[in-house]
Design an enzyme around this catalytic site. Structure first.
Site, PDB file in Angstrom:
ATOM      1  N   GLY A 240     -37.719  -5.129 -57.961  1.00  0.00           N
ATOM      2  CA  GLY A 240     -38.849  -4.344 -57.510  1.00  0.00           C
ATOM      3  C   GLY A 240     -39.890  -4.091 -58.594  1.00  0.00           C
ATOM      4  N   HIS A 241     -40.979  -3.445 -58.207  1.00  0.00           N
ATOM      5  CA  HIS A 241     -42.093  -3.206 -59.122  1.00  0.00           C
ATOM      6  C   HIS A 241     -41.705  -2.256 -60.257  1.00  0.00           C
ATOM      7  CE1 HIS A 241     -42.940   0.879 -57.541  1.00  0.00           C
ATOM      8  NE2 HIS A 241     -42.576   0.365 -56.381  1.00  0.00           N
ATOM      9  N   ASN A 242     -42.227  -2.538 -61.443  1.00  0.00           N
ATOM     10  CA  ASN A 242     -42.035  -1.725 -62.648  1.00  0.00           C
ATOM     11  C   ASN A 242     -40.587  -1.664 -63.139  1.00  0.00           C
ATOM     12  OD1 ASN A 242     -44.618  -0.336 -61.232  1.00  0.00           O
ATOM     13  ND2 ASN A 242     -44.757  -0.157 -63.467  1.00  0.00           N
ATOM     14  N   THR A 260     -39.021   0.742 -60.426  1.00  0.00           N
ATOM     15  CA  THR A 260     -39.047   1.642 -61.576  1.00  0.00           C
ATOM     16  C   THR A 260     -37.667   1.889 -62.179  1.00  0.00           C
ATOM     17  OG1 THR A 260     -40.856   2.743 -60.367  1.00  0.00           O
ATOM     18  CG2 THR A 260     -40.255   3.701 -62.436  1.00  0.00           C
TER      19      THR A 260
END
Length: 343
Positions: A240-242, A260
């Site tokens: 996923g993102h970050n 995250t």
């Protein structure tokens, strides 16, 4: 390509037992071997196949002594697994290498292509992209605006790298992987629907990373999703993102890591593991297959189950869990006996 036992023994500082002129042209498993094949025996469980294999040459440990007659030529070496890896690397290096830039590739005049690259049919390389020396971009790959591809990195057929992402040197990205698609970001609105949250960051993949087929790594909302050097990701993984994944961490297929979260260095994540968002996993952590991680995990811990428990607690709990049907029958029997006494 054909190699004799004498040639192989010379390369591996091995000792030949049998015909030094025996030759091989392929590698195979010891249980399914055929004439002209090279097999190896590193696990004693497979010794039975040594006496029936049709392979021409078998690598064994230096101190191995057969208990029955062996028709194959043996080459005794100090470390079978290390020698096999060396031979496979050598064989792979000797295979014909893809070269040149296809006339059917679409390469922007504003892109920079390094020396000795291979770019296959229908690959697309957009404005501002930089492709390092010796990189290989197979057919139907997409390299977006301002993407950086490091030296000697391979993108197999159908890989998609979205704009602004950076791929290090000596990476391997297998067919169908998508790097830099939008992270899963939506905000509820007053009408009961969802507004898309712009994903303005990128993905940074450091050197010597391997990413499996159809794995997806989302771009960050801001800043970067980061895959540190030496990471190995299997097929069909979602990052996923970050997310940040630490150096030399390995993950098996179908793992999903939500946005995250942070994964430390030298971790081992088995197949179908789920990691919730905003979770921090320490260095050297091992997570068993199909585990669900919803809380932070300290350095060096083992986790199993869903929701995951520390390793020893999980095994103790499982020991009780599998006895529950019998325990239920015993409780019901005791309740019935108590009910009779009360009558």
């Amino acid at each position: 390509m054909e190699f004799t036992a004498e040639m192989i023994a010379g390369l591996l500082a091995g000792e030949i037992v049998g015909n030094s002129e025996a030759s091989i042209y392929t590698v195979s498993s010891i249980e399914g071997g055929k004439e002209g094949g090279l097999a190896y025996l590193s696990n004693p469980r497979f010794e039975q196949y040594l006496y029936t294999t049709k392979c021409s040459i078998v690598l064994v440990e230096r101190d191995f002594e057969p208990k029955q007659k062996v028709s194959a030529t043996l080459i005794k070496v100090d470390n079978v697994n290390a020698c096999v890896l060396r031979l496979l690397d050598m064989y792979n290096a000797m295979k014909p290498q893809k070269k040149g830039i296809s006339k059917l590739a679409s390469i922007s005049e504003k892109a920079k292509i390094g020396k000795d690259c291979y770019i296959g049919d229908f690959a697309v390389i957009e404005d501002g992209a930089v492709v390092g020396d010796g990189a290989k971009i197979y057919p139907q790959c997409y390299v977006g605006d301002n993407v950086v591809i490091g030296d000697k990195t391979k993108l197999y057929a159908g890989v998609k790298i979205y704009e602004g992402c950076c791929i290090g040197a000596n990476c391997i990205i297998h067919a169908g992987a998508v790097i830099g698609a939008d992270g899963f970001g939506f905000a509820p609105n007053a009408e009961g629907g969802f507004d898309k949250i712009p994903q303005l960051g990128n993905v940074i993949i450091e050197d010597n990373v391997e990413i499996g087929a159809n794995t997806c790594i989302d771009r960050a909302k801001t800043d970067s999703t980061i895959i540190r050097k030496g990471v190995k990701l299997d097929n069909l993984i979602q990052i996923g993102h970050n997310v940040v994944i630490g150096e030399n961490t390995v993950s098996s297929s179908q793992t999903g890591i939500a946005g995250t979260s942070k994964v430390g260095a030298n971790c081992f994540i088995a197949g179908q593991v789920g990691v919730a968002d905003h979770v921090t996993i320490g260095n050297g952590v091992k997570i068993g297959a199909q585990s669900g991680i919803d809380k932070d995990v300290p350095d060096g811990e083992f986790r199993f189950g869903s929701p995951a428990l520390p390793g020893i607690n999980y095994h103790r709990s499982f020991a009780v869990f599998k006895e529950l049907p019998d325990l239920r029958r015993r409780v019901m029997k005791l309740e019935a006996e108590l009910a009779k006494r009360d009558e």
